[in-house]
Design a protein around this motif. Structure first.
Motif, mmCIF file in Angstrom:
data_model
loop_
_atom_site.group_PDB
_atom_site.id
_atom_site.type_symbol
_atom_site.label_atom_id
_atom_site.label_comp_id
_atom_site.label_asym_id
_atom_site.label_seq_id
_atom_site.Cartn_x
_atom_site.Cartn_y
_atom_site.Cartn_z
ATOM 1 N N ALA A 177 0.818 -1.214 0.000
ATOM 2 C CA ALA A 177 0.000 0.000 0.000
ATOM 3 C C ALA A 177 0.852 1.265 0.000
ATOM 4 C CB ALA A 177 -0.938 0.000 1.206
ATOM 5 N N LYS A 178 2.091 1.158 0.498
ATOM 6 C CA LYS A 178 2.928 2.359 0.629
ATOM 7 C C LYS A 178 3.237 3.003 -0.714
ATOM 8 C CE LYS A 178 5.280 0.811 4.870
ATOM 9 N NZ LYS A 178 4.796 -0.597 4.859
ATOM 10 N N ILE A 179 3.376 2.204 -1.756
ATOM 11 C CA ILE A 179 3.713 2.801 -3.048
ATOM 12 C C ILE A 179 2.530 3.596 -3.611
ATOM 13 C CG2 ILE A 179 3.064 0.806 -4.503
ATOM 14 C CD1 ILE A 179 5.613 1.434 -6.165
ATOM 15 N N PHE A 180 1.322 3.140 -3.345
ATOM 16 C CA PHE A 180 0.130 3.872 -3.793
ATOM 17 C C PHE A 180 -0.069 5.146 -2.964
ATOM 18 C CE2 PHE A 180 -0.687 -0.706 -4.501
ATOM 19 C CZ PHE A 180 -0.742 -0.703 -5.883
ATOM 20 N N LEU A 181 0.203 5.038 -1.673
ATOM 21 C CA LEU A 181 0.094 6.218 -0.815
ATOM 22 C C LEU A 181 1.131 7.265 -1.207
ATOM 23 C CD1 LEU A 181 -0.521 4.482 2.631
ATOM 24 C CD2 LEU A 181 -2.177 5.805 1.285
ATOM 25 N N LYS A 182 2.310 6.808 -1.600
ATOM 26 C CA LYS A 182 3.351 7.739 -2.040
ATOM 27 C C LYS A 182 2.903 8.470 -3.303
ATOM 28 C CE LYS A 182 8.342 8.082 -2.600
ATOM 29 N NZ LYS A 182 8.503 8.928 -1.399
ATOM 30 N N ALA A 183 2.249 7.743 -4.201
ATOM 31 C CA ALA A 183 1.752 8.368 -5.428
ATOM 32 C C ALA A 183 0.663 9.386 -5.119
ATOM 33 C CB ALA A 183 1.227 7.298 -6.374
ATOM 34 N N CYS A 184 -0.237 9.033 -4.220
ATOM 35 C CA CYS A 184 -1.302 9.968 -3.846
ATOM 36 C C CYS A 184 -0.718 11.225 -3.211
ATOM 37 C CB CYS A 184 -2.283 9.294 -2.888
ATOM 38 S SG CYS A 184 -3.308 8.017 -3.653
ATOM 39 N N ALA A 185 0.307 11.034 -2.374
ATOM 40 C CA ALA A 185 0.947 12.185 -1.738
ATOM 41 C C ALA A 185 1.611 13.078 -2.778
ATOM 42 C CB ALA A 185 1.965 11.705 -0.712
ATOM 43 N N ALA A 186 2.246 12.471 -3.768
ATOM 44 C CA ALA A 186 2.908 13.249 -4.818
ATOM 45 C C ALA A 186 1.896 14.059 -5.621
ATOM 46 C CB ALA A 186 3.693 12.319 -5.739
ATOM 47 N N LEU A 187 0.695 13.513 -5.754
ATOM 48 C CA LEU A 187 -0.363 14.203 -6.506
ATOM 49 C C LEU A 187 -1.214 15.112 -5.623
ATOM 50 C CD1 LEU A 187 -1.608 11.189 -8.673
ATOM 51 C CD2 LEU A 187 -0.249 13.127 -9.460
ATOM 52 N N LYS A 188 -0.982 15.040 -4.315
ATOM 53 C CA LYS A 188 -1.818 15.751 -3.337
ATOM 54 C C LYS A 188 -3.279 15.354 -3.527
ATOM 55 C CE LYS A 188 1.402 19.640 -2.956
ATOM 56 N NZ LYS A 188 1.590 21.102 -3.079
ATOM 57 N N ALA A 189 -3.469 14.041 -3.679
ATOM 58 C CA ALA A 189 -4.810 13.505 -3.926
ATOM 59 C C ALA A 189 -5.257 12.645 -2.751
ATOM 60 C CB ALA A 189 -4.807 12.663 -5.202
ATOM 61 N N ASP A 190 -6.512 12.720 -2.431
ATOM 62 C CA ASP A 190 -7.101 11.879 -1.399
ATOM 63 C C ASP A 190 -7.220 10.460 -1.949
ATOM 64 O OD1 ASP A 190 -8.701 10.562 0.433
ATOM 65 O OD2 ASP A 190 -10.264 12.093 0.494
ATOM 66 N N PRO A 191 -6.642 9.449 -1.260
ATOM 67 C CA PRO A 191 -6.758 8.074 -1.757
ATOM 68 C C PRO A 191 -8.198 7.657 -2.013
ATOM 69 C CG PRO A 191 -5.134 8.160 -0.007
ATOM 70 C CD PRO A 191 -5.789 9.515 -0.055
ATOM 71 N N ALA A 192 -9.134 8.152 -1.173
ATOM 72 C CA ALA A 192 -10.533 7.791 -1.352
ATOM 73 C C ALA A 192 -11.101 8.342 -2.654
ATOM 74 C CB ALA A 192 -11.358 8.295 -0.167
#
Length: 237
Positions: A177-192
């Motif tokens: 899950a960490k790699i997806f969370l890192k991508a969301c953080a880079a995009l400043k996007a809410d995972p939900a």
């Protein structure tokens, strides 16, 4: 242009290999690599050699080998974490196939680093273009041991990508899950409010990060693989 405020998704993440692009036909791949070594292969010999290389796992992304030789086990396990391990694993597997062309194993690997060693799925550019025009952030999340940015540059996809997150650069491998969370953080996007699009169950690991996931078929190179659905699903989710 669609109103970004009306869209329910902040971002869409895409896998690379098997989702946005596919390696070229193995016979063409081996033929081109042999030519790089100064050898012209007829179709029959190239076909036999390509089949043997695919079975051995020496063509990255074509088939996983049934058996990893012990000297290559560590490199294979780390192939998506380190560039050297990625190269060593695949050139080593290719070298297990008897061949009278000196340097072929390395030439085959070099081909996967070049844009003409791949074929972009026909749905890829139109889909990313439509999402980008709608204000949806786009990221690429890939388990891979080399930099795909030069390929994206040549295909005209780089301007459409807001973030590129690669396993060998982050130290995380899907389905972690960490790699997806890192991508969301880079995009400043809410995972939900983020969708991951890929072609394997590893891509479905995005669900553990709070994202939704869409698995598309890995179609042969040059054929549509269903990416065109992503725009409409992203809009209607």
């Amino acid at each position: 242009m669609p109103d970004p405020q009306r869209w329910p998704l902040d971002a869409v993440l895409f896998d690379f290999h098997g989702t946005l692009a596919m390696t070229i036909d193995p016979v063409a791949w081996v033929t081109a690599a042999a030519a790089d070594c100064g050898v012209t292969l007829d179709r029959g010999k190239a076909t036999v050699l390509a089949d043997r290389l695919a079975t051995a796992g020496g063509l990255p992304g074509v088939d996983k080998p049934a058996r990893i030789p012990p000297p290559l086990a560590e490199s294979w396990a780390n192939r998506d974490l380190y560039e050297d391990a990625h190269r060593h694993a695949f050139t080593g597997l290719a070298a297990t196939v008897p061949c009278d062309i000196p340097g072929l194993a390395s030439a085959i690997y070099e081909r996967v680093l070049k844009a003409d060693g791949w074929q972009v799925y026909p749905d890829a550019l139109p889909t990313l273009t439509a999402l980008y025009a709608a204000g949806v952030k786009i990221g690429i999340v890939s388990n891979i041991g080399f930099d795909i940015r030069p390929l994206l540059d040549e295909w005209g996809l780089s301007p459409l990508c807001d973030a590129i997150v690669l396993s060998y650069e982050t130290g995380y491998i899907k389905p972690d899950a960490k790699i997806f969370l890192k991508a969301c953080a880079a995009l400043k996007a809410d995972p939900a409010q983020t969708m991951m699009v890929g072609d394997t169950q590893a891509d479905a690991g995005a669900i553990d990060a709070g994202c939704t996931a869409l698995i598309v078929s890995r179609a042969p190179a040059g054929q549509p693989n269903g990416l065109s659905r992503v725009y409409h699903l992203a809009k209607q989710r």
